[in-house]
Design a protein around this motif. Structure first.
Motif, PDB file in Angstrom:
ATOM      1  N   ASP A  18       0.837  -1.214   0.000  1.00 20.82           N
ATOM      2  CA  ASP A  18       0.000   0.000   0.000  1.00 20.82           C
ATOM      3  C   ASP A  18       0.873   1.265   0.000  1.00 20.82           C
ATOM      4  O   ASP A  18       1.606   1.509   0.964  1.00 20.82           O
ATOM      5  N   HIS A  20      -0.441   4.628  -0.664  1.00 22.49           N
ATOM      6  CA  HIS A  20      -1.191   5.730  -0.034  1.00 22.49           C
ATOM      7  C   HIS A  20      -0.553   7.100  -0.268  1.00 22.49           C
ATOM      8  O   HIS A  20      -0.398   7.895   0.684  1.00 22.49           O
ATOM      9  N   ASP A  46      -4.669   0.561  -2.998  1.00 21.55           N
ATOM     10  CA  ASP A  46      -4.454   1.678  -2.060  1.00 21.55           C
ATOM     11  C   ASP A  46      -3.233   2.491  -2.484  1.00 21.55           C
ATOM     12  O   ASP A  46      -2.323   2.763  -1.694  1.00 21.55           O
ATOM     13  N   ASP A 187       1.525  -4.875   3.489  1.00 21.38           N
ATOM     14  CA  ASP A 187       1.245  -3.533   4.031  1.00 21.38           C
ATOM     15  C   ASP A 187       1.982  -3.341   5.343  1.00 21.38           C
ATOM     16  O   ASP A 187       1.577  -3.869   6.378  1.00 21.38           O
TER      17      ASP A 187
HETATM   18 MN   LIG Z   1      -4.287   0.453   2.777  1.00 24.75          MN
END
Ligand SMILES: [Mn+2]
Length: 230
Positions: A18, A20, A46, A187
């Protein structure tokens, strides 16, 4: 030409956890991975939200050859809002919409086409989890991008996964990548000040880069508290 040299030149796939919006850490990670021309990058979803450079991450993924990404719950939530299926959205998503500005529609058109799963030679990539005993084609889309514990016990979905093909996923933040027999969780909470992690296939070498700072605070439900954490 001996076989070993031949295999050293075979294209590889870097599967990235992820992001982000952590564009700087993504660049650091790609530097460390030292990819070659025909290697591929696949993201677990994500790409956006909570972090600083959502637009740059989306533009990088669309502008770079040989990248692919599955949809994550953050893209899924924003897409449902964009398509009018919901009118409520947390404030961090509104920041993403503001950041995308005039290109919001173009980026949402890209997000609308993202698959739930990407099947590689070595593994299946998806964002969150799978229902055991249900084929990939028949999984509930919301669950693929959100699943953590399974009722009634709440034990992690991956404890019940018996498929031969390894699953590589993100979504569930832990301090270090989760490496089980046929499951890899990537993650490691970069946006929360942890690290950005990836696995290079087919060697299964893990690569991580520390976050440059804490960009957001972690919601309690995202923290992996289960004993299965390693
Ligand atoms: Mn996430």
């Amino acid at each position: 030409m001996d076989q070993q040299k031949e295999s050293q030149r075979a294209p590889r796939t870097l599967v990235v956890g992820d992001v982000h919006g952590c564009y700087a850490e993504l660049m650091d990670l790609l530097d460390k991975a030292a990819l070659r021309g025909d290697d591929r990058i696949v993201f677990v979803g994500d790409l956006i939200n909570r972090g600083p450079h959502n637009r740059k991450v989306l533009e990088f993924v669309q502008a770079t050859r040989q990248t692919g990404t599955v949809i994550g719950n953050h893209e899924f939530n924003l897409l449902r809002y964009y398509q009018g299926h919901t009118h409520t959205l947390k404030s961090s998503y509104h920041k993403v919409i503001n950041e995308l500005g005039a290109d919001y529609r173009r980026h949402m058109d890209f997000i609308a086409k993202l698959p739930l799963t990407i099947e590689l030679d070595e593994a299946v990539v998806l964002h969150a989890g799978l229902r055991p005993g249900v084929s990939l084609d028949h999984q509930d889309p919301w669950e693929v991008v959100n699943l953590r514990g399974l009722p009634p016990t709440g034990r992690p979905w991956y404890e019940f996964y018996t498929g031969k093909k390894p699953i590589i996923f993100g979504h569930w933040v832990r301090q270090h990548p989760l490496v089980l027999k046929n499951v890899i969780g990537l993650d490691t909470g970069c946006v929360y000040g942890g690290k950005l992690s990836a696995v290079l296939l087919p060697s299964y070498n893990l690569i991580s880069i520390p976050a440059r700072r804490i960009y957001a605070h972690k919601p309690a439900k995202c923290v992996q508290k289960n004993k299965a954490e390693v």
